[in-house]
Design a protein around this motif. Structure first.
Motif: not given
Length: 273
Positions: A128-133
Motif C-alpha cells: 500500500i502507499v499511505p497518505h493520511t491517518l
C-alpha cells in the motif's frame, strides 16, 4: 522513531535551540543508545537502525494525536491530572511499531509491505502507499492506495500484523493523495433533529444548529464514518427507529457517489434502483 531519520534542523525547529546544542543532543543520544541510529554523512542525517529500541515509553493515543495535530509529546508523563475524568472503554490501540512504519512511509513518500487481516478476505499480503491517518472516533485507519486492488482504501491500523517500509519503491503519481477522488471530493451534509424527537430544541443545542439545521462540509471518504458515529438516519423517509437516532439527514441526495455509505444508517433504502 516515526520518520525513520532526524537531523539538526528537526531539533532546532522543534525546541528552538542553537545548532551547537542540537549537535550536542545528538551526540548524547548516540552515547545513550549507540545501537539505535546510524549517521549518514552524505545526507547529514541520523537514520534509525534496524536494532532501534525506543528509550521512552509512549502513549499510543497521545502519539497518534501528535502525528495528526502536531502538538504534545506522546511519551508517558508522570504528573497527575488536575481534574477527574472518565471515559468509556476504547478498542485496542494500534501497535506503535506499526504506527511508526506507516508514518515513516508517509513521510518518505514510499510504499509499505503489510500483512493484513480483513473481514472479507482474512489474512493477505499486499503493498500500500499511505497518505493520511484517520481517527473515525472508534478506531484508527490509514488511507492508502492499495496496489492489490488498484484503488484507494482505508485500512484499520490494529488489523496490520506487520508493516515494512519499502524505501526503494517510491509512490507513483497515480498513487498519491491528489489522485484520491473520494478524498478530494467534498460533500455538504444538512443534519436536522430526527422527526421522532419530542423536544428538538435539545438536539439543536447539542449540535449548535442554526434555524434547526447543522451544515457540515467534509470529505466524501469520511462521510460514512461521521454518519455512523453520530447515528444519523439516512433513510429517505427518516424511518429508522430507536433512541440512538437523534439526527436525520435532510439532503440524502448529497451522498450519491460517496463510496463508504455501507456505514450510513438506512442509506441503502435511498439508493436508486
Amino acid at each position: 522513531m516515526f520518520k525513520g531519520e532526524a537531523g539538526r534542523g528537526d531539533l532546532i525547529d522543534r525546541f528552538a535551540i542553537a545548532p551547537t546544542q542540537a549537535t550536542k543532543d545528538f551526540a548524547l543520544y548516540h552515547e545513550f543508545a549507540p545501537a539505535n541510529v546510524v549517521y549518514d554523512k552524505s545526507r547529514r542525517l541520523h537514520v534509525r537502525a534496524r536494532s532501534f529500541v525506543p528509550l521512552f515509553d509512549y502513549d499510543t493515543a497521545r502519539t497518534l494525536s501528535t502525528l495528526c495535530q502536531g502538538h504534545g509529546d506522546g511519551f508517558l508523563g508522570t504528573l497527575p491530572t488536575s481534574v477527574r475524568c472518565e471515559m468509556p472503554h476504547q478498542l485496542n490501540h494500534p501497535d506503535l511499531a506499526i504506527v511508526a512504519a506507516v508514518s515513516e512511509a508517509m513521510y518518505k513518500g514510499c510504499a509499505l509491505a503489510i500483512r493484513y487481516v480483513s473481514l472479507s478476505s482474512g489474512e493477505t499480503e499486499r503493498e500500500i502507499v499511505p497518505h493520511t491517518l484517520i481517527d473515525n472516533g472508534l478506531r484508527w485507519h490509514v488511507r492508502a492506495f492499495d496496489r492489490h486492488s488498484s484503488e484507494f482504501r482505508d485500512f484499520v491500523l490494529t488489523r496490520l500484523l506487520t508493516a515494512t517500509v519499502l524505501e526503494q519503491s517510491l509512490a507513483q503519481e497515480y498513487e498519491g493523495l491528489l489522485n484520491d477522488r473520494q478524498w478530494n471530493r467534498f460533500v455538504e451534509l444538512e443534519l436536522i433533529p430526527h422527526p421522532d424527537i419530542g423536544q428538538p430544541e435539545a438536539i439543536e443545542r447539542d449540535y449548535a444548529m442554526s434555524e434547526g439545521c447543522l451544515r457540515l462540509e467534509l470529505r466524501a471518504a469520511l462521510a460514512g464514518y461521521l454518519l455512523r458515529r453520530w447515528n444519523v438516519d439516512c433513510s429517505p423517509d427518516h424511518s429508522q427507529q430507536g433512541a440512538e437516532y437523534q439526527l436525520a439527514l435532510a439532503n440524502v441526495q448529497a451522498l450519491y457517489g460517496v463510496k463508504n455509505l455501507r456505514l450510513a444508517p438506512g442509506y441503502h433504502q435511498a439508493e436508486p434502483m
